[in-house]
Design a protein around this motif. Structure first.
Motif, PDB file in Angstrom:
ATOM      1  N   LEU A  96     -40.013 -36.473 -33.518  1.00  0.00           N
ATOM      2  CA  LEU A  96     -39.132 -35.481 -33.404  1.00  0.00           C
ATOM      3  C   LEU A  96     -39.694 -34.326 -32.379  1.00  0.00           C
ATOM      4  CD1 LEU A  96     -38.389 -34.872 -37.266  1.00  0.00           C
ATOM      5  CD2 LEU A  96     -36.947 -36.170 -35.411  1.00  0.00           C
ATOM      6  N   ALA A  97     -38.817 -33.876 -31.802  1.00  0.00           N
ATOM      7  CA  ALA A  97     -39.184 -32.424 -30.784  1.00  0.00           C
ATOM      8  C   ALA A  97     -39.557 -31.302 -31.891  1.00  0.00           C
ATOM      9  CB  ALA A  97     -38.048 -31.877 -30.099  1.00  0.00           C
ATOM     10  N   PRO A  98     -40.825 -30.922 -31.807  1.00  0.00           N
ATOM     11  CA  PRO A  98     -41.217 -29.868 -32.886  1.00  0.00           C
ATOM     12  C   PRO A  98     -40.763 -28.374 -32.664  1.00  0.00           C
ATOM     13  CG  PRO A  98     -43.116 -30.417 -31.378  1.00  0.00           C
ATOM     14  CD  PRO A  98     -42.015 -31.226 -31.163  1.00  0.00           C
ATOM     15  N   ASP A  99     -40.459 -28.086 -31.605  1.00  0.00           N
ATOM     16  CA  ASP A  99     -39.755 -26.790 -31.581  1.00  0.00           C
ATOM     17  C   ASP A  99     -38.291 -26.569 -31.626  1.00  0.00           C
ATOM     18  OD1 ASP A  99     -42.520 -25.685 -30.834  1.00  0.00           O
ATOM     19  OD2 ASP A  99     -42.253 -26.331 -29.062  1.00  0.00           O
ATOM     20  N   LEU A 100     -37.457 -27.546 -31.661  1.00  0.00           N
ATOM     21  CA  LEU A 100     -36.250 -27.591 -31.983  1.00  0.00           C
ATOM     22  C   LEU A 100     -36.041 -27.683 -33.342  1.00  0.00           C
ATOM     23  CD1 LEU A 100     -35.113 -30.134 -29.041  1.00  0.00           C
ATOM     24  CD2 LEU A 100     -35.086 -27.723 -28.794  1.00  0.00           C
ATOM     25  N   SER A 101     -34.580 -27.129 -33.655  1.00  0.00           N
ATOM     26  CA  SER A 101     -34.058 -27.112 -34.949  1.00  0.00           C
ATOM     27  C   SER A 101     -33.945 -28.559 -35.592  1.00  0.00           C
ATOM     28  CB  SER A 101     -33.054 -26.212 -35.309  1.00  0.00           C
ATOM     29  OG  SER A 101     -31.899 -26.781 -34.541  1.00  0.00           O
ATOM     30  N   VAL A 102     -33.731 -28.805 -36.761  1.00  0.00           N
ATOM     31  CA  VAL A 102     -33.618 -29.819 -37.355  1.00  0.00           C
ATOM     32  C   VAL A 102     -32.147 -30.465 -36.718  1.00  0.00           C
ATOM     33  CG1 VAL A 102     -32.756 -30.897 -39.745  1.00  0.00           C
ATOM     34  CG2 VAL A 102     -34.618 -29.370 -39.632  1.00  0.00           C
ATOM     35  N   ALA A 103     -31.181 -29.489 -36.806  1.00  0.00           N
ATOM     36  CA  ALA A 103     -29.782 -29.755 -36.177  1.00  0.00           C
ATOM     37  C   ALA A 103     -29.973 -30.463 -34.602  1.00  0.00           C
ATOM     38  CB  ALA A 103     -28.812 -28.704 -36.240  1.00  0.00           C
ATOM     39  N   ASP A 104     -30.719 -29.571 -34.016  1.00  0.00           N
ATOM     40  CA  ASP A 104     -30.771 -30.055 -32.612  1.00  0.00           C
ATOM     41  C   ASP A 104     -31.549 -31.591 -32.439  1.00  0.00           C
ATOM     42  OD1 ASP A 104     -29.549 -27.923 -31.573  1.00  0.00           O
ATOM     43  OD2 ASP A 104     -31.126 -27.020 -30.985  1.00  0.00           O
ATOM     44  N   ASN A 105     -32.707 -31.960 -33.389  1.00  0.00           N
ATOM     45  CA  ASN A 105     -33.280 -32.867 -33.394  1.00  0.00           C
ATOM     46  C   ASN A 105     -32.302 -34.184 -33.774  1.00  0.00           C
ATOM     47  OD1 ASN A 105     -36.229 -33.354 -32.777  1.00  0.00           O
ATOM     48  ND2 ASN A 105     -36.126 -31.114 -33.659  1.00  0.00           N
ATOM     49  N   LEU A 106     -31.332 -33.701 -34.671  1.00  0.00           N
ATOM     50  CA  LEU A 106     -30.692 -34.859 -35.414  1.00  0.00           C
ATOM     51  C   LEU A 106     -29.539 -35.556 -34.174  1.00  0.00           C
ATOM     52  CD1 LEU A 106     -29.804 -33.798 -38.723  1.00  0.00           C
ATOM     53  CD2 LEU A 106     -31.098 -35.591 -38.101  1.00  0.00           C
ATOM     54  N   PHE A 107     -29.392 -34.273 -32.940  1.00  0.00           N
ATOM     55  CA  PHE A 107     -28.321 -34.815 -32.111  1.00  0.00           C
ATOM     56  C   PHE A 107     -28.881 -35.097 -30.787  1.00  0.00           C
ATOM     57  CE2 PHE A 107     -25.419 -33.601 -35.101  1.00  0.00           C
ATOM     58  CZ  PHE A 107     -24.212 -34.630 -34.779  1.00  0.00           C
ATOM     59  N   LEU A 108     -30.307 -34.882 -30.706  1.00  0.00           N
ATOM     60  CA  LEU A 108     -30.936 -34.999 -29.320  1.00  0.00           C
ATOM     61  C   LEU A 108     -30.809 -36.533 -28.717  1.00  0.00           C
ATOM     62  CD1 LEU A 108     -32.872 -33.152 -27.912  1.00  0.00           C
ATOM     63  CD2 LEU A 108     -34.835 -34.729 -29.079  1.00  0.00           C
ATOM     64  N   GLY A 109     -30.340 -36.587 -27.734  1.00  0.00           N
ATOM     65  CA  GLY A 109     -30.181 -37.777 -27.044  1.00  0.00           C
ATOM     66  C   GLY A 109     -29.194 -38.766 -27.359  1.00  0.00           C
ATOM     67  N   ARG A 110     -28.020 -38.141 -28.278  1.00  0.00           N
ATOM     68  CA  ARG A 110     -27.039 -38.945 -28.830  1.00  0.00           C
ATOM     69  C   ARG A 110     -25.760 -38.633 -28.041  1.00  0.00           C
ATOM     70  NH1 ARG A 110     -24.309 -40.488 -33.166  1.00  0.00           N
ATOM     71  NH2 ARG A 110     -23.368 -38.692 -33.185  1.00  0.00           N
ATOM     72  N   GLU A 111     -25.018 -37.815 -28.417  1.00  0.00           N
ATOM     73  CA  GLU A 111     -23.672 -37.342 -28.082  1.00  0.00           C
ATOM     74  C   GLU A 111     -23.882 -37.193 -26.486  1.00  0.00           C
ATOM     75  OE1 GLU A 111     -20.734 -36.115 -30.754  1.00  0.00           O
ATOM     76  OE2 GLU A 111     -22.161 -38.000 -31.079  1.00  0.00           O
ATOM     77  N   GLN A 112     -24.977 -36.539 -26.112  1.00  0.00           N
ATOM     78  CA  GLN A 112     -25.081 -36.117 -24.708  1.00  0.00           C
ATOM     79  C   GLN A 112     -25.215 -37.571 -23.933  1.00  0.00           C
ATOM     80  OE1 GLN A 112     -26.356 -34.521 -27.119  1.00  0.00           O
ATOM     81  NE2 GLN A 112     -26.481 -32.317 -26.522  1.00  0.00           N
ATOM     82  N   ALA A 113     -25.860 -38.263 -24.317  1.00  0.00           N
ATOM     83  CA  ALA A 113     -26.134 -39.723 -23.691  1.00  0.00           C
ATOM     84  C   ALA A 113     -24.730 -40.397 -23.582  1.00  0.00           C
ATOM     85  CB  ALA A 113     -27.257 -40.338 -24.398  1.00  0.00           C
ATOM     86  N   ALA A 114     -24.097 -40.364 -24.567  1.00  0.00           N
ATOM     87  CA  ALA A 114     -22.936 -41.126 -24.549  1.00  0.00           C
ATOM     88  C   ALA A 114     -21.741 -40.695 -23.790  1.00  0.00           C
ATOM     89  CB  ALA A 114     -22.528 -41.470 -26.284  1.00  0.00           C
ATOM     90  N   PHE A 115     -21.513 -39.410 -23.700  1.00  0.00           N
ATOM     91  CA  PHE A 115     -20.488 -38.675 -23.289  1.00  0.00           C
ATOM     92  C   PHE A 115     -21.013 -37.641 -22.483  1.00  0.00           C
ATOM     93  CE2 PHE A 115     -19.330 -40.199 -27.200  1.00  0.00           C
ATOM     94  CZ  PHE A 115     -18.173 -41.173 -26.997  1.00  0.00           C
ATOM     95  N   PRO A 116     -21.726 -37.720 -21.368  1.00  0.00           N
ATOM     96  CA  PRO A 116     -22.546 -36.605 -20.947  1.00  0.00           C
ATOM     97  C   PRO A 116     -21.658 -35.316 -20.481  1.00  0.00           C
ATOM     98  CG  PRO A 116     -22.215 -38.651 -19.372  1.00  0.00           C
ATOM     99  CD  PRO A 116     -21.826 -38.978 -20.519  1.00  0.00           C
TER     100      PRO A 116
END
Ligand SMILES: Nc1ncnc2c1ncn2[C@@H]1O[C@H](COP(=O)(O)OP(=O)(O)O)[C@@H](O)[C@H]1O
Ligand SMILES: [Mg+2]
Length: 510
Positions: A96-116
Motif C-alpha cells: 500500500l501507499a502509506p501517505d494515501l488514504s485507505v479509500a485512495d489505496n483501495l482504488f489505486l491503479g484500478r479504475e484509472q488503469a481500466a478507463f484512463p
C-alpha cells in the motif's frame, strides 16, 4: 486423481521454471486451480511459493513454462494484464501507499488503469469500498492515511483491495502472518464465502494447521516443484503433511527411538539466573529435551548456567546425581557437557583456520604433545570424524570458511559432541542451514541419542521442536510453565499458549 485438469479448472500451470541468478526458485512447478475451491499451497520458506504466485499475477516472467486460464493458453505480460484476466493477488509483503488514504489505496491503479479518461465517480467508489470492507467485517475510517493503521489493518485493506477487483482467481500469499485469531477467522469466513460463490482461491502458507482449517485441496512445494496435490481429508494428518513438506519420515523415527526411563543426567532445580527466575527440568541419557519459549523467557540464561558461562543466583544444578557448579565452558566440558551456541559467527569459529582445527578445537589436548599440536596425529581421526558427520569438504586443511553454512555447522556440531560428553546443549543449531544439512543434523542427533547422549535443545522452530524432541518444556517469563511428555504437532497450539503465558497448562511442569 485430484490434480488432472477438468471442466472447472480455471488455472493450469505447467512446468514453470524461474531462476534468479544462481538460485533456481522454480524448477518445473505444476498446479491446477478449480473454480469454487480453496487450494492451499504449502511449502517451507524459500520453496518457491511467492515466485509461483508472482508469475501468475504478472509480476515476474517465467523463464519457461505454460499458463492457461480457463483452458486457454496465455502469456501474462504484466500485472494489469493479470488483473484483466481476473487474477487478484494479496502479496506477502504489503504494497500500500502509506501517505494515501485507505479509500485512495483501495482504488489505486484500478479504475484509472481500466478507463484512463473516465471521470471518477467518488460516490460509487465509496459504496464499493464500504461493501468490500463490510464483507471483511472490517470497520475502518476510509479517510485515514494508511500510515496510521496497524499492520493487521493494512493487511485487511490489501485483501479488500483485491476483493474490489471481483476476481475469478484470488491469490493470498501468507495473509495471516500479522492477524489475530479473530481477524484470521474473519478472513477465513470471507475466503469460504468467495469460494462458495465460485472464486478459485490459492491460499499460500507454511502453517500445516491452516491446511485443514481452510483447504479443499493442498499442493505441497519443495525446492521449486510441487511434489504432490491431495484432497484435504481426515486421513491427511499433519504428520503426513510434514513428511510431504520435508521429504522425510518424521514421527516413526522419533517416537520409536524413545529411550527407557533412566536416572537423569542433568537436573535443574528452581534455577534463577539472568532472566530465568525459577526453572526446573531434567534430561536423561538418550533423551532429546526441548526448551521452548519466546525471546526474553530466560532459556538462554538457563543454558549458559548449565555450561558454566553464567552464575546462578539461586537453585541447584545436579549432574549425574551430584551438585554441580561449572565455572567455565571448559569446566563443563570436562564434566561431559558440550555446548553449541546459537550464532555460528560467535561460536568460536576460526574462519581462516583449517576445518581440522575447527573440529578439534575443544579437544586439542588429545592431539597435542607437550603443548604442541601435531597435525599428523590429528589428521586420521579427523578425516574419519568428518566422514561420519557427513561434512562435504575438499581438504581438511582448507579454511572452514570455504565450506557451506550447513557443512560449517556439521563441523561445529562434531566439536560440541566431541569424543566424550554425555550431554549437549544446543541453541538453534539448524537456523540458516539448508534443508539437506538440517536433515543430516537431525539424523546425527537421533543416532547420538540412541547411543546414550542427552540433548538440551533450544530451537526457535516450533515444528522442529515438536517433531524431534522426546519431551518439551515450555518456558514463560523465566519459569518452566508446562511439560509435554510425548509431544506431537497436535500440541502446537497448547505449546504456543504456554510460552505466551496464556496456558491453563495442559500438564504442569516438573
Ligand atoms: N527477486 C528475487 N531475487 C533473487 N532471489 C529471489 C527473488 N525472489 C525469490 N528469490 C529466491 O527464490 C527462492 C524462492 O523464493 P520464494 O518464491 O520467495 O519462496 P517462498 O515464498 O516459498 O518462501 C528463494 O531461494 C529466494 O531467495
Ligand atoms: Mg513467500
Amino acid at each position: 486423481m485430484s490434480d488432472l485438469p477438468s471442466a472447472d479448472t480455471v488455472l493450469t500451470v505447467a512446468d514453470l521454471r524461474k531462476a534468479f541468478g544462481a538460485t533456481q526458485a522454480l524448477a518445473g512447478a505444476a498446479l491446477t486451480l478449480k473454480a469454487g475451491e480453496a487450494h492451499v499451497l504449502l511449502g517451507e520458506n524459500g520453496s518457491g511459493k511467492s515466485t509461483l504466485a508472482k508469475i501468475v499475477a504478472g509480476i515476474h516472467r517465467a523463464d519457461t513454462g505454460d499458463i492457461a486460464i480457463g483452458g486457454v493458453r496465455v502469456r501474462i505480460v504484466d500485472a494489469r494484464h493479470a488483473r484483466e484476466l481476473g487474477i487478484a493477488i494479496v502479496f506477502q509483503e504489503l504494497s500500500l501507499a502509506p501517505d494515501l488514504s485507505v479509500a485512495d489505496n483501495l482504488f489505486l491503479g484500478r479504475e484509472q488503469a481500466a478507463f484512463p479518461f473516465a471521470v471518477i465517480d467518488r460516490g460509487r467508489e465509496r459504496l464499493a469500498c464500504d461493501e468490500a470492507l463490510a464483507r471483511l467485517d472490517f470497520a475502518i475510517d476510509l479517510a485515514r492515511p494508511v500510515r496510521a493503521l496497524a499492520i493487521a489493518e493494512k493487511q485487511l485493506v490489501e485483501v479488500a483491495k483485491a476483493l474490489l477487483q471481483k476476481p475469478r482467481i484470488l491469490i493470498l500469499d501468507e495473509p495471516t502472518a500479522t492477524l489475530s485469531e479473530r481477524e484470521k477467522s474473519h478472513l477465513f469466513a470471507v475466503v469460504r464465502r468467495l469460494r462458495d460463490e465460485g472464486v478459485a482461491i490459492l491460499y499460500i502458507t507454511h502453517h500445516l494447521r491452516e491446511v485443514a482449517e481452510i483447504g479443499d485441496r493442498v499442493s505441497v512445494m519443495r525446492d521449486g516443484v510441487v511434489v504432490t496435490t491431495r484432497d484435504v481429508t481426515k486421513a491427511l494428518t499433519e504428520h503426513r503433511l510434514l513428511e510431504l513438506l520435508t521429504g522425510r519420515q518424521v514421527a516413526a523415527e522419533v517416537v520409536r527411538s524413545r529411550p527407557p526411563p533412566a536416572a537423569a543426567l542433568l537436573e535443574v532445580h528452581d534455577l534463577a539466573v539472568g532472566q530465568c527466575r525459577g526453572a526446573s527440568l531434567n534430561v536423561g541419557p538418550g533423551e532429546i529435551v526441548g526448551l521452548y519459549g519466546v525471546v526474553g523467557c530466560g532459556r538462554e540464561d538457563l543454558a549458559r548456567a548449565v555450561v558454566g558461562i553464567a552464575r546462578p543466583l539461586r537453585g541447584r544444578l545436579v549432574w549425574r546425581g551430584r551438585d554441580f557448579r561449572p565455572r567455565s565452558p571448559t569446566g563443563a566440558r570436562k564434566a561431559g557437557i558440550g555446548y553449541l551456541p546459537a550464532d555460528r559467527k560467535d561460536a568460536g569459529i576460526l574462519a581462516v583456520r583449517p576445518v581440522r582445527e575447527n573440529l578439534n578445537l575443544a579437544n586439542l589436548a588429545a592431539f597435542a604433545w607437550a603443548g604442541v599440536i601435531a597435525p599428523a596425529r590429528e589428521r586420521p581421526p579427523t578425516l574419519a570424524r568428518l566422514a561420519e558427520l557427513g561434512v562435504r569438504f575438499r581438504s581438511s586443511e582448507d579454511p572452514i570458511a570455504a565450506l557451506s553454512g550447513g557443512n560449517q555447522q556439521k563441523v561445529l556440531f562434531g566439536r560440541a559432541v566431541g569424543p566424550a560428553p554425555a550431554l549437549i546443549v544446543m541453541e538453534d543449531p539448524t537456523a540458516g542451514v539448508d534443508m539437506g544439512a538440517k536433515l543430516e543434523l537431525y539424523r546425527h542427533i537421533r543416532r547420538w541419542a540412541e547411543d546414550g547422549f542427552g540433548f538440551l535443545w533450544l530451537s526457535s522452530d516450533l515444528v522442529e521442536t515438536l517433531s524431534l524432541c522426546h519431551r518439551v518444556y515450555a518456558m514463560y517469563a523465566g519459569r518452566t510453565v508446562a511439560e509435554f511428555t510425548d509431544p506431537s504437532l497436535a500440541d502446537e497450539n497448547a505449546l504456543l499458549a504456554a510460552v505466551l503465558g496464556r496456558a491453563d497448562g495442559p500438564r504442569s511442569a516438573a
